[in-house]
Design an enzyme around this catalytic site. Structure first.
Site, mmCIF file in Angstrom:
data_model
loop_
_atom_site.group_PDB
_atom_site.id
_atom_site.type_symbol
_atom_site.label_atom_id
_atom_site.label_comp_id
_atom_site.label_asym_id
_atom_site.label_seq_id
_atom_site.Cartn_x
_atom_site.Cartn_y
_atom_site.Cartn_z
ATOM 1 C CG ASP A 79 -2.050 0.963 1.141
ATOM 2 O OD1 ASP A 79 -2.291 1.506 0.045
ATOM 3 O OD2 ASP A 79 -2.708 1.200 2.173
ATOM 4 C CG ASN A 109 -7.694 -2.291 -5.628
ATOM 5 O OD1 ASN A 109 -6.742 -3.052 -5.488
ATOM 6 N ND2 ASN A 109 -7.986 -1.375 -4.707
HETATM 7 C C1 FPP Z 1 -2.200 0.244 -3.172
HETATM 8 O O1 FPP Z 1 -1.627 1.537 -3.108
HETATM 9 C C2 FPP Z 1 -1.618 -0.454 -4.292
HETATM 10 C C3 FPP Z 1 -2.329 -1.037 -5.305
HETATM 11 C C4 FPP Z 1 -3.795 -1.052 -5.358
HETATM 12 C C5 FPP Z 1 -1.648 -1.676 -6.438
HETATM 13 C C6 FPP Z 1 -0.480 -2.513 -6.078
HETATM 14 C C7 FPP Z 1 0.318 -2.714 -7.279
HETATM 15 C C8 FPP Z 1 1.662 -2.650 -7.345
HETATM 16 C C9 FPP Z 1 2.564 -2.495 -6.194
HETATM 17 C C10 FPP Z 1 2.369 -2.735 -8.610
HETATM 18 C C11 FPP Z 1 2.094 -3.893 -9.422
HETATM 19 C C12 FPP Z 1 2.568 -5.189 -8.907
HETATM 20 C C13 FPP Z 1 2.941 -6.153 -9.731
HETATM 21 C C14 FPP Z 1 3.201 -7.506 -9.247
HETATM 22 C C15 FPP Z 1 3.107 -5.909 -11.157
HETATM 23 P P1 FPP Z 1 -2.599 2.771 -3.259
HETATM 24 O O2 FPP Z 1 -2.675 3.131 -4.682
HETATM 25 O O3 FPP Z 1 -3.920 2.467 -2.622
HETATM 26 O O4 FPP Z 1 -1.834 3.861 -2.444
HETATM 27 P P2 FPP Z 1 -2.488 5.056 -1.627
HETATM 28 O O5 FPP Z 1 -3.189 4.424 -0.452
HETATM 29 O O6 FPP Z 1 -1.314 5.868 -1.235
HETATM 30 O O7 FPP Z 1 -3.433 5.769 -2.537
#
Ligand code: FPP
EC number: 2.5.1.-
Length: 253
Positions: free
Chosen positions: A31, A79
């Site tokens: 996250d 998501n």
């Molecule tokens: C949450 O951070 C993250 C995600 C919903 C996506 C996770 C994906 C990756 C780390 C990259 C892809 C992975 C692979 C294996 C290709 P957020 O966007 O909710 O962060 P925030 O809470 O700061 O908004």
């Protein structure tokens, strides 16, 4: 193990995790990509791309730390509620990631699996996922499981549906359904339960991740945003786990 040179003081060193008390399976809620990008004045997808680059470093750190299984939460069933452009950008990132990393993962002997419901994913992505699973099916090193369109409740519901179908078809006796039977229907049926669940970015929630499997896991909620999470911090958390005592509802031996 004693610390040398402590003049008779019997300071006991923390047990090294190679003695077998470290976590075999670590699950990670990655996250903080959005906030990481925002702090740099960049779009959220910039953070997701930076986050994807971190995955390799963590997987490569596993063998030395004694971690055999690592499971990462890349996209949840919730998501889809993000903007269309962020969802499309993430799906395109997953396709690019698989295409770009496949060879390196294979050469590093990493066995890749995917969990989650594939029905809603686009066909091109699903075929890349299938190919990577097949390509690495003989790999015997770290087991990397990537959760895409995964939700713990959705997984239990899908498992229950298939279990009910087996009961209806006379393949399964309802009286035989117990804590050992149900996990055989989960996406994670071939994986051990996670010992340690890490969530980055300061949120203390489990967000529908591995609900059944994490019943006895230890949790680490850390402030670091995922794109800043590095092998050194991962190592510290794994070592700290090795020094905890797990009782699984029992009492101290
Ligand atoms: C949450 O951070 C993250 C995600 C919903 C996506 C996770 C994906 C990756 C780390 C990259 C892809 C992975 C692979 C294996 C290709 P957020 O966007 O909710 O962060 P925030 O809470 O700061 O908004």
């Amino acid at each position: 193990m004693r610390v040398p040179g402590t003049k008779g003081v019997d300071r006991v060193m923390p047990k090294p995790i190679r003695e077998g008390n470290g976590p075999r399976h670590v699950a990670i809620i990655m996250d903080g990509n959005g906030r990481w990008a925002q702090r740099r004045g960049r779009p959220r997808l910039f953070g997701h791309h930076a986050g994807a680059k971190r995955v390799r470093e963590i997987v490569e750190a596993c063998p030395d730390l004694g971690v055999r299984y690592v499971t990462i939460f890349a996209f949840s069933t919730e998501n889809w509620r993000r903007t269309q452009s962020e969802v499309a950008g993430l799906m395109s990132l997953f396709r690019r990631y698989i295409t770009k990393e496949a060879r390196a993962l294979f050469e590093e002997n990493v066995r890749v699996r995917f969990i989650g419901d594939r029905v809603r994913l686009d066909k091109k992505l699903v075929s890349l996922m299938d190919e990577l699973e097949f390509m690495t099916s003989g790999c015997t090193g770290v087991n990397l499981t990537i959760a895409i369109n995964y939700g713990g409740r959705d997984e239990v519901a899908r498992a229950t549906r298939r279990l009910a179908q087996d009961v209806a078809a006379g393949k399964l006796d309802p009286d035989a359904v117990n804590e050992e039977t149900l996990p055989k229907y989960l996406d994670t049926c071939v994986l051990p339960d996670p010992d340690l669940v890490i969530r980055t970015s300061g949120e203390a929630r489990i967000s529908n991740f591995l609900l059944w499997q994490s019943a006895y896991a230890e949790y680490e909620f850390i402030d670091t945003l995922w794109p800043d999470f590095c092998a050194e911090e991962f190592g510290r958390l794994v070592t700290a786990y090795g020094n905890r005592e797990r009782r699984y509802g029992g009492v101290k031996a």
